[in-house]
Design a protein around this motif. Structure first.
Motif, short mmCIF file in Angstrom:
data_model
loop_
_atom_site.label_atom_id
_atom_site.label_comp_id
_atom_site.label_asym_id
_atom_site.label_seq_id
_atom_site.Cartn_x
_atom_site.Cartn_y
_atom_site.Cartn_z
N GLY A 107 0.81 -1.22 0.00
CA GLY A 107 0.00 0.00 0.00
C GLY A 107 0.84 1.26 0.00
O GLY A 107 0.52 2.22 -0.71
N ILE A 108 1.92 1.27 0.78
CA ILE A 108 2.77 2.47 0.85
C ILE A 108 3.33 2.81 -0.52
O ILE A 108 3.32 3.97 -0.94
N SER A 109 3.80 1.80 -1.24
CA SER A 109 4.39 2.07 -2.55
C SER A 109 3.34 2.56 -3.54
O SER A 109 3.61 3.44 -4.37
N LEU A 110 2.11 2.04 -3.45
CA LEU A 110 1.04 2.52 -4.31
C LEU A 110 0.73 3.99 -4.02
O LEU A 110 0.55 4.79 -4.93
N GLY A 111 0.65 4.33 -2.73
CA GLY A 111 0.34 5.71 -2.36
C GLY A 111 1.47 6.67 -2.63
O GLY A 111 1.25 7.85 -2.92
N LEU A 112 2.71 6.17 -2.55
CA LEU A 112 3.87 7.04 -2.66
C LEU A 112 4.30 7.28 -4.09
O LEU A 112 4.63 8.43 -4.47
N ILE A 113 4.31 6.25 -4.91
CA ILE A 113 4.81 6.42 -6.29
C ILE A 113 3.75 6.17 -7.36
O ILE A 113 4.03 6.22 -8.54
N GLY A 114 2.49 5.92 -6.92
CA GLY A 114 1.39 5.84 -7.87
C GLY A 114 1.34 4.55 -8.68
O GLY A 114 0.55 4.43 -9.60
N GLN B 132 0.11 10.11 2.52
CA GLN B 132 0.58 11.19 3.40
C GLN B 132 2.07 11.45 3.20
O GLN B 132 2.51 12.61 3.17
N LEU B 133 2.83 10.37 3.03
CA LEU B 133 4.27 10.53 2.82
C LEU B 133 4.57 11.23 1.49
O LEU B 133 5.56 11.94 1.36
N SER B 134 3.67 11.04 0.50
CA SER B 134 3.90 11.63 -0.82
C SER B 134 3.89 13.16 -0.78
O SER B 134 4.40 13.82 -1.68
N LYS B 135 3.29 13.72 0.29
CA LYS B 135 3.27 15.18 0.44
C LYS B 135 4.63 15.71 0.89
O LYS B 135 4.94 16.88 0.71
N LYS B 136 5.45 14.81 1.49
CA LYS B 136 6.74 15.22 2.02
C LYS B 136 7.92 14.63 1.24
O LYS B 136 9.02 15.16 1.28
N ILE B 137 7.66 13.50 0.57
CA ILE B 137 8.74 12.80 -0.14
C ILE B 137 8.38 12.72 -1.62
O ILE B 137 7.25 12.39 -1.98
N ASP B 138 9.35 13.02 -2.46
CA ASP B 138 9.14 12.92 -3.91
C ASP B 138 9.25 11.45 -4.32
O ASP B 138 10.33 10.86 -4.29
N GLY B 139 8.12 10.88 -4.69
CA GLY B 139 8.09 9.47 -5.07
C GLY B 139 8.99 9.15 -6.24
O GLY B 139 9.50 8.03 -6.37
N LYS B 140 9.21 10.14 -7.14
CA LYS B 140 10.04 9.90 -8.32
C LYS B 140 11.47 9.54 -7.92
O LYS B 140 12.14 8.76 -8.59
N LYS B 141 11.95 10.12 -6.80
CA LYS B 141 13.32 9.85 -6.36
C LYS B 141 13.46 8.43 -5.81
O LYS B 141 14.56 7.88 -5.77
N LEU B 142 12.36 7.86 -5.36
CA LEU B 142 12.40 6.52 -4.78
C LEU B 142 12.23 5.43 -5.83
O LEU B 142 12.53 4.27 -5.58
N LYS B 143 11.73 5.81 -7.01
CA LYS B 143 11.43 4.80 -8.03
C LYS B 143 12.63 3.97 -8.44
O LYS B 143 12.52 2.75 -8.56
N PRO B 144 13.82 4.57 -8.70
CA PRO B 144 14.97 3.75 -9.08
C PRO B 144 15.34 2.70 -8.03
O PRO B 144 15.60 1.54 -8.37
N ALA B 145 15.33 3.09 -6.75
CA ALA B 145 15.66 2.14 -5.67
C ALA B 145 14.62 1.03 -5.61
O ALA B 145 14.95 -0.14 -5.46
N PHE B 146 13.35 1.41 -5.74
CA PHE B 146 12.29 0.41 -5.75
C PHE B 146 12.42 -0.50 -6.96
O PHE B 146 12.17 -1.70 -6.89
N GLY B 147 12.85 0.08 -8.09
CA GLY B 147 13.06 -0.70 -9.31
C GLY B 147 14.13 -1.77 -9.12
O GLY B 147 13.97 -2.90 -9.59
#
Length: 264
Positions: free
Chosen positions: A13-20, A232-247
């Protein structure tokens, strides 16, 4: 192992909410390897978990006016048709023993997991790429772009049906590049498309399997908590920056599934 499965459900759920998108691709491995559910049933459970979680996640985008229902219709209708046909006609045609190589038998479960691993590796490649910039411009006509988007919707529907993943990593680039949808609207619209695809896929084929509703509802509820946290975290953290690590994490998971199913 179930306790680890419940913890992992939060991160879906966190990843869905954070990086769409992308979180749904974790659902089947969690169900198979941490809850011990067979691959075919896991794809069915995944459709429900991803569908309900994405629906909840889309509400915040809807309230902000960041959902384009016309675009969702263009992309979603071909996808829904593909899902219905695949879940009800294509999947039942896959035999329990797909093929044999010497003494090694590729069963239906192994086949679905290998297909899923291939999808994970493809998704990881798209997430890791930093040099690719999504653009609104295109040299194709608007009519051609609409047809291409509808065609990609059909492909997403087939993949969603086969492996139980939402396909957000394919939907968002298609909406931005082909239908000129702004990024935030693309994310909100993608969540609506994923929820419709997944829930229709689940309810159209739920009679073919035995559902353990207590387990399914518990995992879904935990994933919903995760998507609320992620939003909620997406308001403070840019999900785009986390995408490579998640990838990279998804890539490792995909390779692990291939090695485990083929060699162990």
């Amino acid at each position: 192992m179930e306790i680890f499965g419940y913890v992992a459900s939060i991160f879906i759920g966190i990843s869905l909410g954070l990086i769409g998108g992308g979180g749904s691709i974790l659902t089947v491995p969690v169900l198979v390897y941490l809850f011990g559910i067979d691959a075919f049933l896991a794809t069915e459970y995944s459709l429900f978990i991803v569908g309900v979680s994405s629906l909840v996640g889309s509400f915040s985008y809807f309230k902000k006016g960041l959902v384009d229902f016309k675009t969702a219709f263009i992309f979603g209708v071909p996808s829904i048709v593909s899902i219905f046909l695949t879940r009800n006609f294509l999947l039942p045609l896959i035999p329990d023993e797909v093929f044999r190589i010497g003494n090694f038998i590729v069963t239906k479960d192994i086949f679905l997991l290998l297909l899923f691993a291939g999808l994970m590796i493809t998704a990881s490649y798209k997430m890791i790429q930093k040099s690719v910039v999504l653009k609104s411009e295109t040299i194709n006509s608007e009519k051609n772009n609409t047809l291409l988007a509808a065609g990609e919707g059909s492909v997403v529907g087939i993949l969603t049906s086969l492996v139980g993943a939402g396909g957000g990593f394919m939907i968002i680039p298609a909406l931005v590049n082909l239908l000129k949808t702004p990024m935030k609207v693309a994310i909100g619209t993608s969540l609506v498309i994923i929820s419709l695809n997944s829930l229709i896929g689940f309810f159209s084929s739920m009679n073919h399997v035995k559902i353990e509703w207590n387990l399914l509802s518990t995992i879904t509820a935990i994933a919903i908590v995760g998507i609320i946290i992620g939003s909620q975290l997406s308001k403070k953290i840019d999900g785009k920056k986390l995408k490579p690590a998640f990838g990279w994490f998804i890539l490792v998971m995909g390779i692990y599934i291939i090695i485990k199913e083929l060699f162990f």
